[in-house]
Design a protein around this motif. Structure first.
Motif, PDB file in Angstrom:
ATOM      1  N   VAL A   1     -21.316  42.377 -52.734  1.00 43.49           N
ATOM      2  CA  VAL A   1     -20.607  42.441 -51.714  1.00 43.49           C
ATOM      3  C   VAL A   1     -19.151  42.104 -52.171  1.00 43.49           C
ATOM      4  O   VAL A   1     -19.061  41.019 -52.859  1.00 43.49           O
ATOM      5  N   SER A   2     -18.015  42.601 -51.836  1.00 52.82           N
ATOM      6  CA  SER A   2     -16.698  42.147 -52.360  1.00 52.82           C
ATOM      7  C   SER A   2     -16.204  41.130 -51.263  1.00 52.82           C
ATOM      8  O   SER A   2     -16.500  40.814 -50.097  1.00 52.82           O
ATOM      9  N   LEU A   3     -14.989  40.430 -51.663  1.00 56.04           N
ATOM     10  CA  LEU A   3     -14.425  39.333 -50.909  1.00 56.04           C
ATOM     11  C   LEU A   3     -13.787  39.989 -49.467  1.00 56.04           C
ATOM     12  O   LEU A   3     -13.840  39.340 -48.423  1.00 56.04           O
ATOM     13  N   ARG A   4     -13.350  41.089 -49.539  1.00 56.48           N
ATOM     14  CA  ARG A   4     -12.719  41.956 -48.649  1.00 56.48           C
ATOM     15  C   ARG A   4     -14.108  41.943 -47.419  1.00 56.48           C
ATOM     16  O   ARG A   4     -13.967  41.980 -46.200  1.00 56.48           O
ATOM     17  N   MET A   5     -15.159  42.476 -47.959  1.00 59.99           N
ATOM     18  CA  MET A   5     -16.097  42.672 -47.213  1.00 59.99           C
ATOM     19  C   MET A   5     -16.718  41.266 -46.564  1.00 59.99           C
ATOM     20  O   MET A   5     -17.118  41.166 -45.169  1.00 59.99           O
ATOM     21  N   PHE A   6     -16.735  40.306 -47.265  1.00 55.57           N
ATOM     22  CA  PHE A   6     -17.192  38.804 -46.724  1.00 55.57           C
ATOM     23  C   PHE A   6     -16.057  38.468 -45.346  1.00 55.57           C
ATOM     24  O   PHE A   6     -16.412  38.253 -44.599  1.00 55.57           O
ATOM     25  N   TRP A   7     -14.753  38.745 -45.770  1.00 57.43           N
ATOM     26  CA  TRP A   7     -13.857  38.560 -44.804  1.00 57.43           C
ATOM     27  C   TRP A   7     -13.965  39.449 -43.315  1.00 57.43           C
ATOM     28  O   TRP A   7     -13.894  38.815 -42.456  1.00 57.43           O
ATOM     29  N   ASN A   8     -14.323  40.587 -43.724  1.00 61.76           N
ATOM     30  CA  ASN A   8     -14.554  41.439 -42.431  1.00 61.76           C
ATOM     31  C   ASN A   8     -15.619  41.050 -41.639  1.00 61.76           C
ATOM     32  O   ASN A   8     -15.675  41.235 -40.372  1.00 61.76           O
ATOM     33  N   LEU A   9     -16.699  40.502 -42.364  1.00 60.98           N
ATOM     34  CA  LEU A   9     -17.931  39.942 -41.553  1.00 60.98           C
ATOM     35  C   LEU A   9     -17.793  38.492 -41.167  1.00 60.98           C
ATOM     36  O   LEU A   9     -18.690  38.295 -40.278  1.00 60.98           O
ATOM     37  N   LYS A  10     -16.701  38.058 -41.292  1.00 64.94           N
ATOM     38  CA  LYS A  10     -16.659  36.426 -40.995  1.00 64.94           C
ATOM     39  C   LYS A  10     -16.844  36.347 -39.361  1.00 64.94           C
ATOM     40  O   LYS A  10     -17.659  35.426 -39.160  1.00 64.94           O
ATOM     41  N   ALA A  11     -16.256  37.073 -38.685  1.00 66.69           N
ATOM     42  CA  ALA A  11     -16.297  36.685 -37.090  1.00 66.69           C
ATOM     43  C   ALA A  11     -17.671  37.313 -36.745  1.00 66.69           C
ATOM     44  O   ALA A  11     -18.381  36.329 -35.974  1.00 66.69           O
ATOM     45  N   HIS A  12     -18.098  38.351 -37.351  1.00 65.00           N
ATOM     46  CA  HIS A  12     -19.523  38.869 -36.983  1.00 65.00           C
ATOM     47  C   HIS A  12     -20.714  37.811 -37.139  1.00 65.00           C
ATOM     48  O   HIS A  12     -21.294  37.368 -36.310  1.00 65.00           O
ATOM     49  N   MET A  13     -20.567  37.119 -38.370  1.00 65.73           N
ATOM     50  CA  MET A  13     -21.411  36.249 -38.674  1.00 65.73           C
ATOM     51  C   MET A  13     -21.236  34.838 -38.009  1.00 65.73           C
ATOM     52  O   MET A  13     -22.282  33.986 -37.636  1.00 65.73           O
ATOM     53  N   GLN A  14     -20.118  34.461 -37.726  1.00 74.31           N
ATOM     54  CA  GLN A  14     -19.832  33.112 -37.227  1.00 74.31           C
ATOM     55  C   GLN A  14     -20.529  33.077 -35.801  1.00 74.31           C
ATOM     56  O   GLN A  14     -20.845  32.075 -35.768  1.00 74.31           O
ATOM     57  N   SER A  15     -20.054  34.004 -35.103  1.00 79.37           N
ATOM     58  CA  SER A  15     -20.305  33.967 -33.655  1.00 79.37           C
ATOM     59  C   SER A  15     -21.868  34.003 -33.605  1.00 79.37           C
ATOM     60  O   SER A  15     -22.723  33.270 -32.677  1.00 79.37           O
ATOM     61  N   ALA A  16     -22.608  34.724 -34.425  1.00 82.10           N
ATOM     62  CA  ALA A  16     -23.893  34.756 -34.404  1.00 82.10           C
ATOM     63  C   ALA A  16     -24.530  33.432 -34.923  1.00 82.10           C
ATOM     64  O   ALA A  16     -25.751  32.940 -34.429  1.00 82.10           O
ATOM     65  N   SER A  17     -23.967  32.754 -35.886  1.00 80.97           N
ATOM     66  CA  SER A  17     -24.575  31.806 -36.559  1.00 80.97           C
ATOM     67  C   SER A  17     -24.346  30.358 -35.485  1.00 80.97           C
ATOM     68  O   SER A  17     -25.409  29.613 -35.282  1.00 80.97           O
ATOM     69  N   THR A  18     -23.313  30.407 -34.774  1.00 79.39           N
ATOM     70  CA  THR A  18     -22.963  29.202 -33.836  1.00 79.39           C
ATOM     71  C   THR A  18     -23.990  29.395 -32.367  1.00 79.39           C
ATOM     72  O   THR A  18     -24.478  28.272 -32.198  1.00 79.39           O
ATOM     73  N   LEU A  19     -24.093  30.489 -31.987  1.00 83.07           N
ATOM     74  CA  LEU A  19     -24.959  30.734 -30.785  1.00 83.07           C
ATOM     75  C   LEU A  19     -26.563  30.564 -31.301  1.00 83.07           C
ATOM     76  O   LEU A  19     -27.282  29.772 -30.474  1.00 83.07           O
ATOM     77  N   ALA A  20     -26.809  30.866 -32.334  1.00 87.31           N
ATOM     78  CA  ALA A  20     -28.240  30.747 -32.941  1.00 87.31           C
ATOM     79  C   ALA A  20     -28.523  29.146 -33.280  1.00 87.31           C
ATOM     80  O   ALA A  20     -29.667  28.779 -32.678  1.00 87.31           O
ATOM     81  N   THR A  21     -27.671  28.410 -33.574  1.00 90.27           N
ATOM     82  CA  THR A  21     -27.706  27.038 -34.023  1.00 90.27           C
ATOM     83  C   THR A  21     -27.983  26.428 -32.503  1.00 90.27           C
ATOM     84  O   THR A  21     -28.627  25.280 -32.386  1.00 90.27           O
ATOM     85  N   ALA A  22     -27.025  26.809 -31.527  1.00 91.67           N
ATOM     86  CA  ALA A  22     -27.095  26.079 -30.090  1.00 91.67           C
ATOM     87  C   ALA A  22     -28.452  26.406 -29.345  1.00 91.67           C
ATOM     88  O   ALA A  22     -29.003  25.389 -28.766  1.00 91.67           O
ATOM     89  N   HIS A  23     -28.994  27.612 -29.538  1.00 93.37           N
ATOM     90  CA  HIS A  23     -29.908  27.962 -28.386  1.00 93.37           C
ATOM     91  C   HIS A  23     -31.219  28.430 -29.438  1.00 93.37           C
ATOM     92  O   HIS A  23     -32.273  28.278 -28.934  1.00 93.37           O
ATOM     93  N   TYR A  24     -31.370  28.272 -30.888  1.00 93.37           N
ATOM     94  CA  TYR A  24     -32.648  28.519 -31.354  1.00 93.37           C
ATOM     95  C   TYR A  24     -32.541  27.420 -32.505  1.00 93.37           C
ATOM     96  O   TYR A  24     -32.628  27.758 -33.713  1.00 93.37           O
ATOM     97  N   PRO A  25     -32.343  26.049 -32.098  1.00 93.07           N
ATOM     98  CA  PRO A  25     -32.226  25.041 -33.268  1.00 93.07           C
ATOM     99  C   PRO A  25     -33.420  24.778 -33.943  1.00 93.07           C
ATOM    100  O   PRO A  25     -34.569  25.244 -33.549  1.00 93.07           O
ATOM    101  N   GLU A  26     -33.633  24.445 -35.301  1.00 94.12           N
ATOM    102  CA  GLU A  26     -34.616  24.224 -36.149  1.00 94.12           C
ATOM    103  C   GLU A  26     -35.836  25.392 -36.229  1.00 94.12           C
ATOM    104  O   GLU A  26     -36.745  25.185 -36.286  1.00 94.12           O
ATOM    105  N   THR A  27     -35.065  26.647 -36.314  1.00 94.36           N
ATOM    106  CA  THR A  27     -35.831  27.487 -36.800  1.00 94.36           C
ATOM    107  C   THR A  27     -35.751  28.061 -38.011  1.00 94.36           C
ATOM    108  O   THR A  27     -36.320  29.175 -38.551  1.00 94.36           O
ATOM    109  N   LEU A  28     -34.607  27.640 -38.919  1.00102.51           N
ATOM    110  CA  LEU A  28     -34.394  27.800 -40.411  1.00102.51           C
ATOM    111  C   LEU A  28     -34.988  26.829 -41.342  1.00102.51           C
ATOM    112  O   LEU A  28     -34.386  25.683 -40.889  1.00102.51           O
ATOM    113  N   ASP A  29     -35.450  27.209 -42.154  1.00 99.74           N
ATOM    114  CA  ASP A  29     -35.843  26.139 -43.426  1.00 99.74           C
ATOM    115  C   ASP A  29     -34.828  26.562 -44.663  1.00 99.74           C
ATOM    116  O   ASP A  29     -33.891  26.593 -44.753  1.00 99.74           O
TER     117      ASP A  29
END
Length: 425
Positions: A206-234
């Motif tokens: 995975v290149s730095l450019r690819m990480f950057w392009n995925l930033k918004a995609h992953m951040q929004s998913a992580s934020t909502l998952a943390t809010a509504h599905y807490p404590e499901t990741l170990d």
């Protein structure tokens, strides 16, 4: 219990700082008090109903309480917001009616359940980020701008169709994979339900450019998952980190709370195999990472033989089908049935796939007559439970704090203990 393998999954010393501590069956007295107070607090607020068939199971409520550091008021706010969000987006309807192909299309872009478990019995997921190239993500996001024609669920008008599809996968985690793993008694903490997942995240190629392009995609998913599905990741094991990953890690760790960050392990090539083997049996580690499991990203789960031997397949099935599914009690509660749902060619399906004997919660051995643990039927000899009922009967005002509730519980428990001691004397 007949049909259950006696070979038990063994955990490794030094790795149990988290699960099962803070989970059902492994609560300290303070945590147990906080949990009972939380349920009372929720019921007084009209967010939960108790009784023979409670509105929410204990393990779900505990996830929110752990996520908010055992503070009832904070946990209530997150729980209330999640319930409001779930109703506004009709998560139950979404999962029941989502188009199977749309579901599978989303599944292929996110962590995949391998069909296996770690040494503690927690489901093991694999995520290879290199498949999320900019072209794939752009095409997917364009296609999922609107949830129209994907399910019969309404929406809040804010949560995007892309994220709603993602949350169908979280529903699969909490309603299919975790309950299935909970029913496996070949683990040390068989009295504790599984509410977590272990994840291998492969960031190689995975290149730095690819990480950057995925930033918004992953951040929004992580934020909502943390809010509504807490404590499901170990545990989260990051493998194949490139030289620039320290820069990427600076962004990523801000998406998670400190406790989640503490569960993320960034492994060097030399650390991959020994670290994974300390948490996962080699037979359950994909071959690409030094194990023995035939499993490729995008593949259907390679089901654990121990799980498979306990399933009774029905209707011609010999494996779990594509699309969403969940478990429901049948045969008077002695078994759980896997029901495949979702829609195919515009027609909703509801097909029984298999059943599994109920192993959770395991039966408690009866206390010997005359022992200190023996309690006559119907005897009200538990001061803590009487204290809880005492608090339940109190009229709690809206501005009453969780600390005040806790203090009332302690006072009532002390009073009941003193009465019990006086009677015994």
């Amino acid at each position: 219990m007949s049909g259950i393998s006696v070979d038990r999954i063994q955990s490794v010393g030094g790795h149990d700082i988290g699960y099962p501590h803070g989970h059902l069956g492994h609560l300290t007295q303070d945590e147990e008090n906080a949990f009972q107070n939380f349920k009372i607090f929720l019921e007084e607020k009209g967010a939960y109903t108790s009784g023979p068939t409670p509105s929410h199971d204990d393990q779900t409520l505990l996830r929110f309480l752990r996520a908010r550091r055992w503070v009832a008021q904070d946990a209530y706010v997150q729980f209330r917001d999640t319930e409001t969000w779930r109703k506004a987006n009709q998560l139950e309807v979404l999962y029941d009616t989502i188009d199977v192909e749309a579901y599978e299309e989303t599944r292929r872009l996110y962590p995949q359940w391998t069909g296996r478990r770690d040494r503690r019995g927690i489901p093991l997921y694999l995520f290879q980020i290199r498949h999320l190239d900019s072209k794939t993500v752009a095409a997917y996001e364009k296609k999922t701008e609107s949830p129209a024609n994907v399910s019969k669920a309404g929406t809040d008008g804010v949560t995007t169709g892309r994220l709603l599809r993602l949350f169908a996968l979280y529903e699969n985690l909490t309603r299919f994979a975790q309950p299935l793993c909970t029913e496996m008694a070949d683990r040390e903490s068989a009295r504790t339900p599984i509410t977590l997942s272990t994840n291998i995240v492969d960031v190689s190629q995975v290149s730095l450019r690819m990480f950057w392009n995925l930033k918004a995609h992953m951040q929004s998913a992580s934020t909502l998952a943390t809010a509504h599905y807490p404590e499901t990741l170990d545990r989260i094991f990051i493998i194949g980190a490139p030289y620039f990953f320290s820069t990427v890690w600076g962004w990523v760790k801000r998406w998670f709370d400190p406790i989640t960050v503490s569960k993320i392990f960034i492994l060097s090539p030399a650390e991959v195999r020994p670290t994974l083997e300390s948490f996962i049996e080699p037979r359950n580690i994909p071959k690409l990472y030094g194990g023995e499991l035939d499993f490729e990203f995008f593949a259907r789960p390679n089901l654990d033989p121990r799980i498979n031997e306990r399933l009774a397949w029905e209707n011609g099935h010999t494996a779990f089908p594509e699309g969403p599914a969940y478990w429901e009690p049948v045969d008077g509660g002695s078994r759980l049935a896997c029901v495949a749902v979702g829609s195919k060619d515009g027609k909703e399906r509801r097909e029984r796939v298999c059943t599994i004997p109920v192993a959770f919660p395991p039966e408690k051995p009866a206390a010997a007559a005359g022992s200190k643990d023996a309690v006559p039927a119907g005897a009200a000899s538990a001061p803590a439970e009487e204290a809880i009922e005492g608090v339940r009967s109190l009229a709690l005002s809206d501005d009453e704090t969780a600390a005040e509730i806790s203090e009332k519980t302690r006072e009532l428990a002390t009073e009941q203990e003193q009465k019990a001691t006086a009677v015994a004397a």
